[in-house]
Design an enzyme around this catalytic site. Structure first.
Site, short mmCIF file in Angstrom:
data_model
loop_
_atom_site.label_atom_id
_atom_site.label_comp_id
_atom_site.label_asym_id
_atom_site.label_seq_id
_atom_site.Cartn_x
_atom_site.Cartn_y
_atom_site.Cartn_z
N SER A 233 -30.37 12.05 33.15
CA SER A 233 -29.68 12.04 34.46
C SER A 233 -28.79 10.80 34.57
CB SER A 233 -30.70 12.05 35.60
OG SER A 233 -31.38 13.28 35.60
N PHE B 167 -28.96 22.15 16.72
CA PHE B 167 -27.98 21.06 16.77
C PHE B 167 -28.74 19.74 16.67
CE2 PHE B 167 -26.28 18.24 20.26
CZ PHE B 167 -25.11 17.83 19.65
N ALA B 168 -28.30 18.86 15.80
CA ALA B 168 -29.01 17.58 15.63
C ALA B 168 -28.04 16.43 15.75
CB ALA B 168 -29.73 17.55 14.29
N ARG C 109 -24.73 21.58 28.76
CA ARG C 109 -25.22 21.04 30.05
C ARG C 109 -25.12 22.08 31.16
NH1 ARG C 109 -22.63 15.05 28.66
NH2 ARG C 109 -24.35 14.47 27.27
N GLY D 155 -54.89 21.69 45.31
CA GLY D 155 -55.79 21.58 44.15
C GLY D 155 -55.51 22.66 43.12
N TRP E 17 -35.88 14.76 17.62
CA TRP E 17 -35.98 15.65 18.81
C TRP E 17 -35.02 16.83 18.75
CZ3 TRP E 17 -34.57 10.34 20.39
CH2 TRP E 17 -35.69 9.50 20.46
N GLU F 35 -30.19 16.81 26.38
CA GLU F 35 -28.74 17.04 26.50
C GLU F 35 -28.11 15.99 27.44
OE1 GLU F 35 -27.06 20.83 26.28
OE2 GLU F 35 -28.78 21.71 25.24
N SER G 78 -29.22 13.35 18.02
CA SER G 78 -30.04 12.17 18.30
C SER G 78 -30.77 11.65 17.06
CB SER G 78 -31.10 12.50 19.35
OG SER G 78 -30.52 13.03 20.50
N GLY H 273 -30.23 7.58 21.00
CA GLY H 273 -30.49 8.63 21.98
C GLY H 273 -29.31 8.74 22.92
N1 CAA Z 1 -15.15 16.21 25.25
C1 CAA Z 1 -14.27 15.81 24.30
N2 CAA Z 1 -14.20 14.52 23.86
C2 CAA Z 1 -15.04 13.64 24.41
C3 CAA Z 1 -15.95 13.99 25.42
C4 CAA Z 1 -15.98 15.34 25.85
N3 CAA Z 1 -16.84 15.75 26.79
N4 CAA Z 1 -16.66 12.90 25.76
C5 CAA Z 1 -16.20 11.88 25.00
N5 CAA Z 1 -15.22 12.34 24.20
C6 CAA Z 1 -14.43 11.57 23.24
C7 CAA Z 1 -13.72 10.42 23.96
O1 CAA Z 1 -12.48 10.84 24.48
C8 CAA Z 1 -13.56 9.40 22.85
O2 CAA Z 1 -12.47 9.75 22.05
P1 CAA Z 1 -11.23 8.70 21.90
O3 CAA Z 1 -11.85 7.44 21.38
O4 CAA Z 1 -10.31 9.37 20.95
O5 CAA Z 1 -10.70 8.54 23.27
C9 CAA Z 1 -14.81 9.61 22.01
O6 CAA Z 1 -15.31 10.92 22.31
C10 CAA Z 1 -15.88 8.58 22.33
O7 CAA Z 1 -16.18 8.69 23.69
P2 CAA Z 1 -16.79 7.49 24.54
O8 CAA Z 1 -16.01 6.25 24.27
O9 CAA Z 1 -16.92 7.95 25.95
O10 CAA Z 1 -18.23 7.32 23.83
P3 CAA Z 1 -19.49 6.48 24.25
O11 CAA Z 1 -20.10 5.91 23.04
O12 CAA Z 1 -19.15 5.56 25.39
O13 CAA Z 1 -20.52 7.62 24.74
C11 CAA Z 1 -21.66 9.06 26.29
C12 CAA Z 1 -20.33 8.46 25.81
C13 CAA Z 1 -21.26 9.97 27.44
C14 CAA Z 1 -22.65 8.04 26.75
C15 CAA Z 1 -22.26 9.91 25.12
O14 CAA Z 1 -22.75 9.09 24.09
C16 CAA Z 1 -23.38 10.80 25.60
O15 CAA Z 1 -23.14 11.89 26.13
N6 CAA Z 1 -24.67 10.39 25.36
C17 CAA Z 1 -25.79 11.24 25.59
C18 CAA Z 1 -26.08 11.99 24.33
C19 CAA Z 1 -26.84 13.25 24.57
O16 CAA Z 1 -26.54 14.02 25.49
N7 CAA Z 1 -27.81 13.50 23.74
C20 CAA Z 1 -28.57 14.69 23.79
C21 CAA Z 1 -28.69 15.23 22.39
S1 CAA Z 1 -28.96 16.96 22.25
C22 CAA Z 1 -30.57 17.18 22.64
O17 CAA Z 1 -30.95 16.89 23.73
C23 CAA Z 1 -31.48 17.76 21.61
C24 CAA Z 1 -31.71 19.17 21.77
O18 CAA Z 1 -31.80 19.88 20.79
C25 CAA Z 1 -31.89 19.75 23.14
#
Ligand code: CAA
Length: 385
Positions: free
Chosen positions: A373, A127-128, A250, A347, A160, A370, A130, A135
């Site tokens: 914190s 899954f990509a 998560r 140690g 990443w 993902e 970021s 981030g």
């Molecule tokens: N389920 C369904 N819909 C969701 C949702 C959820 N859990 N969370 C948000 N949405 C929807 C919202 O309802 C919204 O839709 P509407 O506009 O229609 O209402 C839309 O998505 C946008 O949501 P937000 O306005 O809340 O978006 P935001 O820009 O404020 O971001 C955030 C929210 C929680 C900060 C999000 O950006 C986030 O989780 N950031 C962290 C990203 C992350 O976890 N990255 C890790 C990448 S994977 C990885 O680690 C690599 C790997 O391979 C391991």
């Protein structure tokens, strides 16, 4: 140390945990330190796990999966993580994010072509989301997908991505709405990208602090041409699909944190019984006993939180907040427990020859990937409004 298997499980759960524990003990743990040293991704072991069903654990049986409940999946993931968290992350990402996306939003053809072989363990998925500049603020991603007569053309770079260089297919988030603002969740879509597509390049694997056997790499997309049916679900809904996938992912990180912490505690219980200072075993000192007691209590609480969220998920509830709580608590537990473990080993704990040092390094990323914190706290706080 009471393990999850003693907690009144069903026969199926017990059998799956036993299978996972035995496999992890024989095929993963003896080699984990070497894979860590050499950054070796053991695809053969992943394939063996796939044949046993570990890559389609919650996938419905009609799509060749095991159709198990989420608690059973988390129990199996905990066993794998206790043996090597680097293997657990491949298993976790595949089972949670690409699988969830295809189960929920795939067409019949996409499920036949991708989901079924994924569940049978024949194809490994990643899954990509970021990017270097996107981030925590995932909605600011800039990779572009342009519609052409024959299909789609992807350009940009992802960062990443777990399994980027070892997966057979990646679910890639790219911006399909070229008209709106650069930032925004609305214009993002999800694409099913076979990693042998022309224009897809997995960069050199990242040289990481922990999870060193897991492949983490940037992806370059350079005129990566895809057929029309590479688009998953509805255009513009990719951000929502990514968030739904991360809700499932998560929970898996919760189980991963529990597995890492549990193994660290098990090492500490053995070590403090054997190691003598001031003419008695370490575990006869109350300061040591209190540390072990706190470690065990936090691990039990972390597992309970993850399993409770899993039950809610299987009941069809929206588990965004509970998945974030489970990940937050389990990852901070893993970091805290492994820090205490190094301290108890003294140690020796700081030396690569002893296992707790690897657990400490592996634990750290669970507080980062993902969703950090801080992002988990943000998701929880938003849900409380
Ligand atoms: N389920 C369904 N819909 C969701 C949702 C959820 N859990 N969370 C948000 N949405 C929807 C919202 O309802 C919204 O839709 P509407 O506009 O229609 O209402 C839309 O998505 C946008 O949501 P937000 O306005 O809340 O978006 P935001 O820009 O404020 O971001 C955030 C929210 C929680 C900060 C999000 O950006 C986030 O989780 N950031 C962290 C990203 C992350 O976890 N990255 C890790 C990448 S994977 C990885 O680690 C690599 C790997 O391979 C391991």
């Amino acid at each position: 140390m009471p393990t999850a298997t003693e907690a009144g499980l069903s026969d199926t759960q017990r059998q799956v945990v036993e299978l996972a524990r035995e496999f992890a003990r024989e095929r993963i743990e003896p080699f984990a330190a070497e894979w860590d040293r050499t950054s070796h991704f053991p695809r053969d072991v992943i394939d063996e796990m796939g044949k046993l069903g570990f890559f389609g654990m919650t996938t419905p049986e009609e799509y060749d999966g095991m159709g198990l409940d989420t608690v059973t999946y988390l129990l199996a993931l905990e066993e794998v993580a206790a043996a090597d968290a680097a293997i657990a992350v491949s298993m976790g990402i595949h089972n949670a994010i690409p699988t969830t996306m295809l189960v929920k939003h795939g067409t019949t053809e996409q499920r036949e072509r991708w989901l079924k072989p994924m569940a049978r363990g024949e194809l490994l998925a990643g899954f990509a989301l970021s990017e270097a500049e996107a981030g925590s603020d995932a909605a600011s991603l800039a990779a572009q997908a342009t519609k052409e007569k024959q299909g789609w053309v992807l350009n940009g770079a992802k960062a990443w991505a777990t399994n980027a260089g070892t997966a057979d297919l990646m679910m890639i988030m790219a911006r399909t709405d070229q008209t709106g603002a650069r930032r925004g969740a609305k214009g993002i879509s999800t694409f099913i990208v076979p990693t042998d597509s022309p224009g897809y390049t997995a960069c050199k694997p990242e040289d990481k602090m922990g999870l060193r056997a897991s492949n983490t790499a940037a992806i370059e997309l350079s005129d990566c041409r895809l057929p029309a049916d590479a688009l998953l679900g509805d255009g513009g809904m990719g951000f929502v699909y990514a968030m739904e996938g991360l809700d499932a992912g998560r929970l898996g990180i919760g189980a991963q944190g529990v597995g890492i912490a549990r193994r660290a505690l098990e090492h500490c219980i053995r070590y403090t019984a054997e190691r003598r200072q001031f003419e008695k075993p370490l575990h006869d000192f109350q300061a040591v006993q209190f540390k072990l007691a706190d470690m065990a209590t936090r691990i039990e609480a972390a597992r309970a939180l993850a399993h409770r969220a899993a039950v809610r998920k299987d009941a069809g509830e929206n588990v965004g907040m509970h998945a974030s709580m489970a990940k937050l608590f389990a990852s901070e537990t893993a970091m805290w427990v492994t820090t205490q473990a190094i301290q108890l080993f003294g140690g020796y704990g700081y030396m690569r020859d002893f296992p707790v040092e690897k657990l400490f390094r592996d634990a750290k990323v669970t507080e980062i990937y993902e969703g950090t914190s801080e992002i988990q706290r943000l998701v929880i706080a938003r849900a409380l409004r």
